[in-house]
Design an enzyme around this catalytic site. Structure first.
Site, PDB file in Angstrom:
ATOM      1  N   CYS A 201      -6.302  -4.541  -7.307  1.00 27.38           N
ATOM      2  CA  CYS A 201      -7.400  -4.793  -8.251  1.00 27.38           C
ATOM      3  C   CYS A 201      -6.890  -4.585  -9.688  1.00 27.38           C
ATOM      4  O   CYS A 201      -5.758  -4.135  -9.892  1.00 27.38           O
ATOM      5  CB  CYS A 201      -8.553  -3.846  -7.926  1.00 27.38           C
ATOM      6  SG  CYS A 201      -8.250  -2.168  -8.484  1.00 27.38           S
TER       7      CYS A 201
ATOM      8  N   HIS B  27      -5.740   6.317  -3.339  1.00 25.17           N
ATOM      9  CA  HIS B  27      -6.605   5.261  -2.802  1.00 25.17           C
ATOM     10  C   HIS B  27      -7.573   4.758  -3.864  1.00 25.17           C
ATOM     11  O   HIS B  27      -8.085   5.530  -4.670  1.00 25.17           O
ATOM     12  CB  HIS B  27      -7.383   5.776  -1.596  1.00 25.17           C
ATOM     13  CG  HIS B  27      -6.534   5.802  -0.382  1.00 25.17           C
ATOM     14  ND1 HIS B  27      -6.724   6.673   0.640  1.00 25.17           N
ATOM     15  CD2 HIS B  27      -5.460   5.048  -0.033  1.00 25.17           C
ATOM     16  CE1 HIS B  27      -5.809   6.457   1.570  1.00 25.17           C
ATOM     17  NE2 HIS B  27      -5.033   5.482   1.180  1.00 25.17           N
ATOM     18  N   CYS B  28      -7.836   3.467  -3.807  1.00 29.16           N
ATOM     19  CA  CYS B  28      -8.704   2.825  -4.787  1.00 29.16           C
ATOM     20  C   CYS B  28     -10.153   2.875  -4.307  1.00 29.16           C
ATOM     21  O   CYS B  28     -10.444   2.529  -3.170  1.00 29.16           O
ATOM     22  CB  CYS B  28      -8.265   1.378  -4.948  1.00 29.16           C
ATOM     23  SG  CYS B  28      -9.283   0.460  -6.100  1.00 29.16           S
TER      24      CYS B  28
ATOM     25  N   HIS C  81       0.836  -1.208   0.000  1.00 25.87           N
ATOM     26  CA  HIS C  81       0.000   0.000   0.000  1.00 25.87           C
ATOM     27  C   HIS C  81       0.872   1.261   0.000  1.00 25.87           C
ATOM     28  O   HIS C  81       0.700   2.148  -0.838  1.00 25.87           O
ATOM     29  CB  HIS C  81      -0.904  -0.027   1.232  1.00 25.87           C
ATOM     30  CG  HIS C  81      -1.843   1.136   1.336  1.00 25.87           C
ATOM     31  ND1 HIS C  81      -3.167   1.048   0.988  1.00 25.87           N
ATOM     32  CD2 HIS C  81      -1.656   2.415   1.740  1.00 25.87           C
ATOM     33  CE1 HIS C  81      -3.756   2.227   1.186  1.00 25.87           C
ATOM     34  NE2 HIS C  81      -2.852   3.078   1.643  1.00 25.87           N
ATOM     35  N   GLU C  82       1.787   1.322   0.932  1.00 23.26           N
ATOM     36  CA  GLU C  82       2.574   2.560   1.069  1.00 23.26           C
ATOM     37  C   GLU C  82       3.561   2.733  -0.088  1.00 23.26           C
ATOM     38  O   GLU C  82       3.786   3.854  -0.538  1.00 23.26           O
ATOM     39  CB  GLU C  82       3.311   2.576   2.408  1.00 23.26           C
ATOM     40  CG  GLU C  82       2.391   2.492   3.616  1.00 23.26           C
ATOM     41  CD  GLU C  82       1.271   3.512   3.600  1.00 23.26           C
ATOM     42  OE1 GLU C  82       1.419   4.572   2.960  1.00 23.26           O
ATOM     43  OE2 GLU C  82       0.225   3.244   4.230  1.00 23.26           O
TER      44      GLU C  82
ATOM     45  N   CYS D  17      -9.500  -3.853  -2.531  1.00 21.49           N
ATOM     46  CA  CYS D  17      -8.136  -3.756  -3.075  1.00 21.49           C
ATOM     47  C   CYS D  17      -7.203  -3.306  -1.954  1.00 21.49           C
ATOM     48  O   CYS D  17      -7.619  -2.578  -1.050  1.00 21.49           O
ATOM     49  CB  CYS D  17      -8.180  -2.703  -4.195  1.00 21.49           C
ATOM     50  SG  CYS D  17      -6.614  -2.194  -4.879  1.00 21.49           S
TER      51      CYS D  17
ATOM     52  N   HIS E 167       1.622   4.117  -2.899  1.00 16.75           N
ATOM     53  CA  HIS E 167       1.483   5.578  -2.803  1.00 16.75           C
ATOM     54  C   HIS E 167       2.724   6.282  -3.324  1.00 16.75           C
ATOM     55  O   HIS E 167       2.662   7.301  -3.997  1.00 16.75           O
ATOM     56  CB  HIS E 167       1.271   5.993  -1.347  1.00 16.75           C
ATOM     57  CG  HIS E 167      -0.139   5.838  -0.870  1.00 16.75           C
ATOM     58  ND1 HIS E 167      -1.234   6.119  -1.646  1.00 16.75           N
ATOM     59  CD2 HIS E 167      -0.625   5.454   0.335  1.00 16.75           C
ATOM     60  CE1 HIS E 167      -2.339   5.904  -0.942  1.00 16.75           C
ATOM     61  NE2 HIS E 167      -1.995   5.493   0.251  1.00 16.75           N
TER      62      HIS E 167
HETATM   63 ZN    ZN Z   1      -3.101   5.113   1.903  1.00 16.70          ZN
HETATM   64 ZN    ZN Z   2      -7.478  -0.958  -6.694  1.00 20.36          ZN
END
Ligand code: ZN
Ligand code: ZN
Length: 355
Positions: free
Chosen positions: A297, A272-273, A262-263, A278, A266
């Site tokens: 995703c 953000h999705c 996640h990070e 996701c 970024h």
């Molecule tokens: Zn985030």
């Molecule tokens: Zn996504």
């Protein structure tokens, strides 16, 4: 308000950084209250999207995803009260928008994901760190390495008010009486040590972190400076004073991999999705994060394909092997299915080109 270069809300405030309401509130109410951090992040300064336009954009993007590519994914439902999307209005970032917004890209000389241990790790935690390195290589198809551990707190900063604060008595957990300021770590520790070959430089610590006005954060990152700092301590049951149960080790590793993809996502410019369930979904709590999948995703994955020139077949093969090796059975099975479907997507796309 000018956009902040720090993505506080997420790394920190968002997803992972579930924040507990202020110490004061907790004292008054006598219970620990989870509340959403007030974001100072750039995206939250954006005007609220018109709900009809928001939905239209979602539908437009869904229509671009062929059925084989969408199989195995769940479209993001309307949020429940308290969830990230019920709290923040973030504009959708379709692939075309990502292409305009992404700034950090690996280059020939600067393409390594560098993990920087800050302070001590026990043997189990070292294994998680090693696994995170392998996971980064599989997920992003880039080289990764673990730097020599750095003493933490750094020499001369042990009593620095800008770095360390004592947790008020009554709010301490066994073994944890102090916390470290994530902003200070980025500014005074990581930025000046950024290795030349690092496309991103991620400090990882077993110490608890905070930023001003929040009780704690799971981490904090700076997009444009390519540095971030993340604490794993809250991913283990011992922090919460709980006994070990079967599966806690896999859960801790899953959380560590999730924060990593996640990070790092970024840092590579992904917002953000809002399209599917996701790993790039925003999150207000550890519970919301745990409910999100570890994978990206089809929309987010294609951003990586474009931004990192990533080979998807190799990526899913490596991830499947990683999950199998670490006992992450659900993800291993999901990845195997996904790889087969992906091959169908490739065949369909190739056939279209030949037409
Ligand atoms: Zn985030
Ligand atoms: Zn996504």
């Amino acid at each position: 308000m000018p956009p902040s270069p720090l993505e506080r809300k997420h790394s920190f405030k968002d997803r992972i950084l579930t924040c507990v309401a202020g110490f004061g509130a907790a004292l008054v109410l006598g219970v620990v209250i989870f509340s959403v951090a007030k974001s100072r992040g750039e995206e939250n300064a954006a005007p609220l999207p018109d709900p009809a336009a928001f939905q239209k954009e979602k539908e437009r993007v869904y229509a671009t995803i062929v059925p084989d590519d969408e199989a195995g994914f769940v479209r993001k439902p309307s949020p429940k009260a308290g969830e990230w999307l019920a709290t923040y209005n973030e504009p959708p970032q379709a692939l075309e928008k990502y292409k305009q917004q992404a700034k950090v890209k690996p280059t020939k000389d600067r393409r390594t994901i560098v993990l920087q241990p800050l302070g001590a790790f026990n043997d189990e935690q070292k294994k998680v760190l090693e696994a995170m390195k392998d996971y980064a290589e599989a997920f992003f198809q880039l080289p990764a390495r673990i730097e020599e551990p750095m003493a933490f707190p750094p020499k001369g900063m042990e009593e620095d008010d800008a770095l360390v604060r004592m947790i008020p008595i009554g709010h301490r957990r066994a073994g944890y009486d102090r916390q470290y300021n994530a902003d200070t770590i980025l500014e005074k520790v990581l930025k000046k040590n950024l290795p030349k070959d690092a496309v991103v430089y991620l400090g990882i610590t077993m110490q608890d972190l905070y930023v001003e006005q929040l009780n704690y954060v799971f981490g904090l990152g700076s997009f444009d400076k390519r540095v971030g700092v993340y604490s794993l301590v809250r991913y283990f049951p011992e922090f919460w004073g709980n006994e070990r149960k079967d599966g806690d080790d896999v859960l801790a590793l899953t959380r560590a991999c999730k924060v990593l993809n996640h990070e790092t996502g970024h840092m590579f410019g992904l917002k953000h999705c809002i399209f599917y369930k996701c790993s790039m979904n925003g999150s207000n709590s550890l519970a919301e994060t745990d409910a999100e999948p570890l994978h990206y995703c089809p929309v987010c994955h294609r951003k990586l394909m474009w931004g990192l020139e990533l080979d998807t077949v190799k990526c899913y093969e490596d991830l499947g092997a990683f999950y199998a090796q670490h006992g992450m059975k659900e993800e291993a099975a999901w990845t195997k299915d996904r790889l087969e479907r992906w091959k169908k997507v490739l065949a369909t796309e190739a056939a279209k080109k030949d037409e």
